[in-house]
Design a protein around this motif. Structure first.
Motif, mmCIF file in Angstrom:
data_model
loop_
_atom_site.group_PDB
_atom_site.id
_atom_site.type_symbol
_atom_site.label_atom_id
_atom_site.label_comp_id
_atom_site.label_asym_id
_atom_site.label_seq_id
_atom_site.Cartn_x
_atom_site.Cartn_y
_atom_site.Cartn_z
ATOM 1 N N GLY A 133 0.811 -1.218 0.000
ATOM 2 C CA GLY A 133 0.000 0.000 0.000
ATOM 3 C C GLY A 133 0.838 1.259 0.000
ATOM 4 O O GLY A 133 0.577 2.197 -0.759
ATOM 5 N N ILE A 134 1.868 1.297 0.851
ATOM 6 C CA ILE A 134 2.734 2.484 0.903
ATOM 7 C C ILE A 134 3.487 2.640 -0.414
ATOM 8 O O ILE A 134 3.618 3.758 -0.944
ATOM 9 C CB ILE A 134 3.728 2.395 2.075
ATOM 10 N N ALA A 135 3.996 1.524 -0.954
ATOM 11 C CA ALA A 135 4.748 1.600 -2.212
ATOM 12 C C ALA A 135 3.869 2.083 -3.352
ATOM 13 O O ALA A 135 4.303 2.905 -4.183
ATOM 14 C CB ALA A 135 5.338 0.230 -2.534
ATOM 15 N N LEU B 274 11.975 3.323 -4.859
ATOM 16 C CA LEU B 274 10.926 4.188 -4.301
ATOM 17 C C LEU B 274 11.517 5.472 -3.732
ATOM 18 O O LEU B 274 10.969 6.564 -3.929
ATOM 19 C CB LEU B 274 10.144 3.427 -3.231
ATOM 20 N N HIS B 275 12.641 5.348 -3.037
ATOM 21 C CA HIS B 275 13.299 6.554 -2.536
ATOM 22 C C HIS B 275 13.808 7.419 -3.691
ATOM 23 O O HIS B 275 13.763 8.653 -3.617
ATOM 24 C CB HIS B 275 14.461 6.173 -1.607
ATOM 25 N N GLN C 53 4.472 -2.001 -8.106
ATOM 26 C CA GLN C 53 4.965 -1.502 -9.389
ATOM 27 C C GLN C 53 3.996 -1.866 -10.512
ATOM 28 O O GLN C 53 3.658 -1.022 -11.361
ATOM 29 C CB GLN C 53 6.341 -2.097 -9.673
ATOM 30 N N ILE C 54 3.536 -3.128 -10.514
ATOM 31 C CA ILE C 54 2.590 -3.581 -11.539
ATOM 32 C C ILE C 54 1.289 -2.791 -11.448
ATOM 33 O O ILE C 54 0.746 -2.319 -12.452
ATOM 34 C CB ILE C 54 2.320 -5.092 -11.386
ATOM 35 N N THR C 55 0.770 -2.648 -10.238
ATOM 36 C CA THR C 55 -0.497 -1.938 -10.032
ATOM 37 C C THR C 55 -0.393 -0.483 -10.467
ATOM 38 O O THR C 55 -1.261 0.029 -11.188
ATOM 39 C CB THR C 55 -0.910 -2.016 -8.551
ATOM 40 N N ALA C 56 0.651 0.185 -10.046
ATOM 41 C CA ALA C 56 0.825 1.598 -10.405
ATOM 42 C C ALA C 56 0.964 1.777 -11.908
ATOM 43 O O ALA C 56 0.469 2.765 -12.479
ATOM 44 C CB ALA C 56 2.033 2.183 -9.680
ATOM 45 N N ASP C 57 1.626 0.817 -12.573
ATOM 46 C CA ASP C 57 1.783 0.903 -14.033
ATOM 47 C C ASP C 57 0.449 0.771 -14.757
ATOM 48 O O ASP C 57 0.302 1.247 -15.894
ATOM 49 C CB ASP C 57 2.749 -0.173 -14.527
#
Length: 487
Positions: free
Chosen positions: A13-15, A66-67, A477-481
């Protein structure tokens, strides 16, 4: 500004929140607990600090990424690479240090187990090849989008399918070794996704490459720093956290998610991402929406029974990661997955972060995270099982380390599958969502998007690509993409 709501502040969730913030979304995270991090939490007790959840750290670049999204903010996260991945023990006195360097591992394993160097080298090289062939398909993209299958990487993976071990169990793959102890050592990697080596497909033999090829790492100041460094970054970049505010419903209209409901208010958003386990997402937040029952009925992964012990003694022969093996591995997994019980001769994992962070325990002491694999919560008598398991764990430690550990336990905290489910909403306390005890399990996991409700997405260990720190970060990463940039 386009808005996004994240349900749950676990690592996934945070990522996802950080990636969406980078895309230009105004992001709010709703969390039932009063802390961020999900399973990556910690406690302090009687001068000892314990990481409560995951203890193995691989693929650290996924946290660095992420950073690096926000270079104007100081990166408060650092780590070291371990030269020894794990220290293994058997009751007959055999012990083995698994060096991270492949040449050292092969040499030491050959000497310890009287095994051919060529056979061990070939196994590790195959592990690397399988990882490189499949990571793009299984770990970095959605398995539920046709576009994934029209790439050169996917075609290569399909062509090499017979080589990948999909039609063998992991145990069958590992019987290439003559020494059953070495087979058992590599069988252990099934537990990295909460499965049985006697059922999970042989493709899971790619997992050792994560440790021995890419390496194991230790975050400075403990595993908790992974989630906390990302939480601190999220706050700095304007992500709002609403702690102690549980989501009770996902609102939708005309097959489109429109927001959420909590005991305090209704909130609208352009994008909704559930980091909650997929089972309670449907059963608690989408009660009036048809659930994908076949997906929800999948066998759950294993859970864990963990004793956090303050040990007022030093054990120089132990490292950060230690495994004390059962004398009957098949029976242990039969108890976990078929009998839904605990075997009386369990494999014991001991994690000691004070080996690296001295302040995690008082001077002359060590903080022991002592875990055995366990079935999920199916209504067993856990109080009785815990008492019996504690006795059996102590016996295993005493037999392998030639000590009486009960003399050194100065403080104790216990976490069982019931507590895991209560704290993290993981159905039955499963650590990795669905088990991977089937060659089609990867394809049966819930996708990172919702096929029926537009603007609703899913992330975390219970959806693609699976559980554990690296896979949760890849899930984000997959979800955000899949989510469009703010126009």
């Amino acid at each position: 500004m386009a808005t996004a709501i994240i349900i749950g502040s676990g690592l996934g969730g945070i990522a996802t929140a950080l990636r969406l913030r980078h895309k230009g979304y105004q992001v709010t995270i709703f969390e039932q607990n009063d802390y961020a991090g999900g399973k990556l939490h910690s406690i302090e007790k009687d001068g000892y600090r314990f990481d409560l959840g995951p203890s193995l750290f691989t693929l650290p670049h996924l946290v660095d990424q992420l950073h690096d999204l926000f270079p104007d903010h100081c990166n408060s996260f650092s780590y070291i690479k371990k030269s020894v991945g794990c220290h293994y023990f058997w009751e007959d006195g055999t012990s083995f240090k698994a060096y991270s360097d492949q040449a050292d591992f092969v040499s030491h394993a050959s000497d310890t187990f009287a095994e051919s160097k060529a056979v061990i080298n070939n196994y590790l090289n195959n592990s690397k090849s399988r990882y490189n062939l499949t990571k793009s398909l299984f770990l970095e993209k959605s398995l539920h989008k046709w576009s994934t299958y029209f790439s050169i990487n996917t075609i290569q993976a399909i062509i090499n399918a017979p080589f990948l071990g999909l039609f063998n169990t992991l145990h069958k793959e590992n019987e290439v070794f003559e020494n059953p102890k070495l087979t058992q050592l590599f069988n252990r990697y099934a537990t990295y996704n909460g499965s049985s080596p006697y059922q999970t497909p042989g493709i899971m033999s790619m997992i050792p490459h994560l440790e021995m090829g890419i390496g194991t790492y230790y975050p400075q100041n403990g595993m908790h720093r992974i989630s906390q460094s990302l939480y601190e970054l999220a706050v700095k970049v304007g992500i709002e956290f609403r702690f102690r505010e549980s989501v009770t419903k996902i609102n939708y209209k005309d097959n489109k998610a429109t927001g959420i409901k909590t005991p305090i208010n209704n909130y609208k958003a352009d994008i909704i991402v559930s980091n909650m386990d997929i089972y309670p997402t449907y059963k608690k937040l989408l009660t009036d929406y048809p659930a994908p029952q076949k997906t929800l009925d999948q066998e759950r992964s294993s859970s864990a029974l963990i004793f956090y012990w303050g040990i007022n003694h030093k054990f120089p022969n132990l490292d950060l990661h230690n495994i004390l093996f059962s004398e009957n591995y098949p029976e242990e997994f039969d108890h976990i997955f078929n009998k839904k019980s605990l075997f009386n001769d369990p494999t014991v994992y001991i994690n000691i972060t004070s080996k690296e962070t001295k302040t995690d325990a008082p001077a002359g002491c060590e903080n022991w995270f002592v875990m055995i694999n366990a079935p999920g919560d199916y209504g067993q008598d856990w109080e009785a099982m815990i008492v019996e398991a504690r006795k059996n764990i102590i016996a295993k430690i005493n037999n392998c380390l030639h000590t009486d550990i009960s003399n050194y336990i100065s403080t104790e905290h216990v976490l069982d599958p019931r507590g895991i489910e209560k704290n993290t909403s993981s159905y039955r306390g499963a650590l990795y969502g669905a088990a991977s005890n089937d060659k089609f399990a990867a394809f049966l996991r819930h996708p990172n998007f919702n096929k029926g409700l537009k603007n609703l997405y899913h992330v975390g260990g219970s959806v693609h690509p699976g559980g554990g720190i690296p896979l949760c970060l890849l899930s984000a990463q997959i979800t955000a993409d899949l989510i469009p940039d703010v126009s």
